[in-house]
Design a protein around this motif. Structure first.
Motif, PDB file in Angstrom:
ATOM      1  N   ASP A 113       0.863  -1.188   0.000  1.00 22.28           N
ATOM      2  CA  ASP A 113       0.000   0.000   0.000  1.00 22.28           C
ATOM      3  C   ASP A 113       0.897   1.233   0.000  1.00 22.28           C
ATOM      4  O   ASP A 113       1.436   1.614   1.045  1.00 22.28           O
ATOM      5  CB  ASP A 113      -0.898  -0.012   1.237  1.00 22.28           C
ATOM      6  CG  ASP A 113      -1.831   1.178   1.313  1.00 22.28           C
ATOM      7  OD1 ASP A 113      -1.827   2.003   0.376  1.00 22.28           O
ATOM      8  OD2 ASP A 113      -2.571   1.281   2.304  1.00 22.28           O
ATOM      9  N   ALA A 142       3.887  -6.337   3.885  1.00 27.35           N
ATOM     10  CA  ALA A 142       3.827  -6.059   5.324  1.00 27.35           C
ATOM     11  C   ALA A 142       4.060  -7.336   6.126  1.00 27.35           C
ATOM     12  O   ALA A 142       4.746  -7.307   7.156  1.00 27.35           O
ATOM     13  CB  ALA A 142       2.484  -5.436   5.683  1.00 27.35           C
ATOM     14  N   ASP A 143       3.511  -8.456   5.657  1.00 23.95           N
ATOM     15  CA  ASP A 143       3.734  -9.735   6.334  1.00 23.95           C
ATOM     16  C   ASP A 143       5.210 -10.136   6.285  1.00 23.95           C
ATOM     17  O   ASP A 143       5.753 -10.644   7.261  1.00 23.95           O
ATOM     18  CB  ASP A 143       2.883 -10.837   5.714  1.00 23.95           C
ATOM     19  CG  ASP A 143       1.404 -10.686   6.017  1.00 23.95           C
ATOM     20  OD1 ASP A 143       1.066  -9.912   6.935  1.00 23.95           O
ATOM     21  OD2 ASP A 143       0.596 -11.340   5.332  1.00 23.95           O
ATOM     22  N   SER A 180      -0.359  -3.100   4.945  1.00 25.11           N
ATOM     23  CA  SER A 180      -1.054  -4.377   4.812  1.00 25.11           C
ATOM     24  C   SER A 180      -0.558  -5.085   3.563  1.00 25.11           C
ATOM     25  O   SER A 180       0.158  -4.510   2.759  1.00 25.11           O
ATOM     26  CB  SER A 180      -2.567  -4.161   4.733  1.00 25.11           C
ATOM     27  OG  SER A 180      -2.882  -3.383   3.603  1.00 25.11           O
ATOM     28  N   ARG A 214      -1.814   4.845   7.901  1.00 27.67           N
ATOM     29  CA  ARG A 214      -2.440   3.523   8.043  1.00 27.67           C
ATOM     30  C   ARG A 214      -1.364   2.478   8.315  1.00 27.67           C
ATOM     31  O   ARG A 214      -0.206   2.652   7.969  1.00 27.67           O
ATOM     32  CB  ARG A 214      -3.178   3.148   6.753  1.00 27.67           C
ATOM     33  CG  ARG A 214      -4.368   4.007   6.448  1.00 27.67           C
ATOM     34  CD  ARG A 214      -5.176   3.418   5.308  1.00 27.67           C
ATOM     35  NE  ARG A 214      -4.425   3.321   4.072  1.00 27.67           N
ATOM     36  CZ  ARG A 214      -4.778   3.934   2.944  1.00 27.67           C
ATOM     37  NH1 ARG A 214      -5.844   4.691   2.885  1.00 27.67           N
ATOM     38  NH2 ARG A 214      -4.054   3.786   1.866  1.00 27.67           N
ATOM     39  N   GLN A 215      -1.787   1.409   8.921  1.00 29.09           N
ATOM     40  CA  GLN A 215      -0.910   0.264   9.105  1.00 29.09           C
ATOM     41  C   GLN A 215      -0.671  -0.367   7.743  1.00 29.09           C
ATOM     42  O   GLN A 215      -1.618  -0.578   6.978  1.00 29.09           O
ATOM     43  CB  GLN A 215      -1.551  -0.775  10.021  1.00 29.09           C
ATOM     44  CG  GLN A 215      -1.543  -0.390  11.480  1.00 29.09           C
ATOM     45  CD  GLN A 215      -0.147  -0.511  12.046  1.00 29.09           C
ATOM     46  OE1 GLN A 215       0.698   0.343  11.808  1.00 29.09           O
ATOM     47  NE2 GLN A 215       0.101  -1.553  12.788  1.00 29.09           N
TER      48      GLN A 215
END
Length: 124
Positions: free
Chosen positions: A97, A112-113, A108, A105-106
């Protein structure tokens, strides 16, 4: 091959030219496009799906994938995190993102993983 209408836009001429290509030549054209251009991973994967649609390939069992992952887990795959991430991003659509930082925002998606479980917490 007949000439396109001279009143067509560039987009219209492109759509017309693609519609005139016989189906059996589309995979070859997609392959040549990939050789000459560097599309986004999502576009590249869509084109590779077209190219490889008729190819036979062996199924790789889940057990085999797990065994390979277990062996790779003990190997230091990278020394430069940014380079490693760039390599992964060039091969797969990681679904990052780009606006997460801008809007607070966090992050994702798969990238991100990877950051969470490979870089920050490798023992997860």
């Amino acid at each position: 091959m007949p000439d396109p209408d001279s009143e067509m836009s560039k987009r219209g001429r492109l759509d017309w030219a693609i519609s005139e290509v016989p189906d059996e030549e589309l995979a070859d054209i997609a392959g040549r496009f990939l050789e000459k251009c560097a599309p986004s991973p999502a576009v590249r994967m869509s084109l590779e799906d077209i190219i490889w649609a008729d190819d036979c390939c062996p199924d790789i069992s889940k057990r085999c994938r797990r065994e390979v992952a277990r062996v790779l887990d003990t190997v230091d795959l990278y020394t430069d995190v940014k380079g490693f991430d760039a390599l992964l991003d060039s091969l797969w659509d990681l679904g990052s993102d780009p606006w997460a930082d801008v809007f607070g925002r966090q992050p994702s998606g798969l990238l991100a993983d990877i950051e969470q479980h490979v870089h920050r917490n490798p023992d997860d």
